[in-house]
Scaffold this active site. Structure first.
Site, PDB file in Angstrom:
ATOM      1  CB  CYS A   1     -30.578 -20.725 -77.031  1.00  0.00           C
ATOM      2  SG  CYS A   1     -30.692 -20.794 -74.808  1.00  0.00           S
TER       3      CYS A   1
ATOM      4  CG  HIS B   1     -27.009 -23.773 -78.476  1.00  0.00           C
ATOM      5  ND1 HIS B   1     -27.689 -24.164 -79.047  1.00  0.00           N
ATOM      6  CD2 HIS B   1     -27.913 -23.140 -77.589  1.00  0.00           C
ATOM      7  CE1 HIS B   1     -29.609 -24.207 -79.279  1.00  0.00           C
ATOM      8  NE2 HIS B   1     -29.214 -23.693 -77.753  1.00  0.00           N
TER       9      HIS B   1
END
Length: 260
Positions: free
Chosen positions: A236, A220
């Site tokens: 992440c 992201h």
């Protein structure tokens, strides 16, 4: 085999906004609701092979990653998952994941059977599914993340399309390594830190849950560009805006290789 794997339309992905906030373990700590978590419940007697579940008794992916085209498959309806070809069903692979189609990469073939990477815990879990009732396609994309160099490379048909400096997991919440795949594409209606979230079929090795979700790792964006090149996430991979736009075009089921 010339069919192209699905890319989730943003209109559909926006409908999964709550799932986007629930899943990732790297964002702003948004809280999940009971309705969000409902997707974790199995539909029948067998556990569902989704990002919410842990599947025991299935083989691990031990094959050496390759950079060539990968066969990816989409079950038209739920199919049984076995530990070996013809063995008893241990789970079911559903036709949809996170309000989008399930596409998983094939890592081994036997007559009438395909062994595929699954999106469940433990990381790198695989299972055998019958080779019928499947739509098959070829993905020529490979996403590579080098943890040590904090670098992500996107290649298509063996040709490097772009390389970017990214942020990866902090020492206490490292980004998991190994071969996984692009699981879904989610566009939150009211994005707080990224206009698009791309979960993969892997989970944090140190966080069982985050923000109410199962600790699914994702690509992201991030508004503060000073994080790029640093180990600061909950697992992440935070990527620059232009990298996120390129990743948005990668078909679901495409291979993601994370290495140290």
């Amino acid at each position: 085999m010339s069919e192209e794997p699905s890319r989730v339309p943003l209109g559909l992905a926006a409908g999964a906004a709550a799932a986007a906030l629930l899943l990732t373990g790297c964002g702003g700590g948004e809280k999940a609701t009971a309705a969000d978590a409902a997707g974790a419940a199995p539909a029948g007697d067998l556990p569902q092979a989704t990002t919410y579940t842990t599947l025991d008794g299935l083989p691990q992916d031990s094959s050496a990653p390759t950079g060539g085209p990968t066969t990816v498959v989409h079950p038209e309806k739920a199919v049984p998952v076995s530990a070996e070809p013809g063995g008893p069903a241990i789970a079911e692979l559903p036709a949809t994941q996170l309000k989008g189609p399930t596409w998983v990469p094939v890592v081994e073939d036997r007559p009438g059977w395909r062994r595929v990477l699954l999106p469940s815990r433990p990381n790198r879990v695989t299972g055998w599914i019958p080779d019928k009732g499947l739509r098959a396609a070829r993905s020529t994309h490979v996403i590579k993340v080098d943890i040590s160099d904090r670098e992500m490379t996107l290649a298509e048909s063996g040709r490097v399309e772009g390389t970017w400096t990214v942020a990866v997991g902090a020492p206490k919440t490292p980004t998991p390594t190994g071969r996984t795949f692009l699981l879904a594409s989610l566009a939150p209606e009211k994005p707080t830190y990224s206009p698009l979230i791309l979960p993969v079929g892997a989970h944090s090795a140190t966080l069982d849950t985050f923000g109410g979700g199962p600790g699914t790792v994702a690509f992201h964006g991030w508004r503060d560009t000073s994080v790029f090149g640093r180990p600061v996430t909950h697992g992440c991979v935070r990527v620059p805006a232009d990298a996120l736009k390129r990743l948005a075009k990668v078909p679901l089921g495409s291979i993601v290789q994370i290495q140290t």
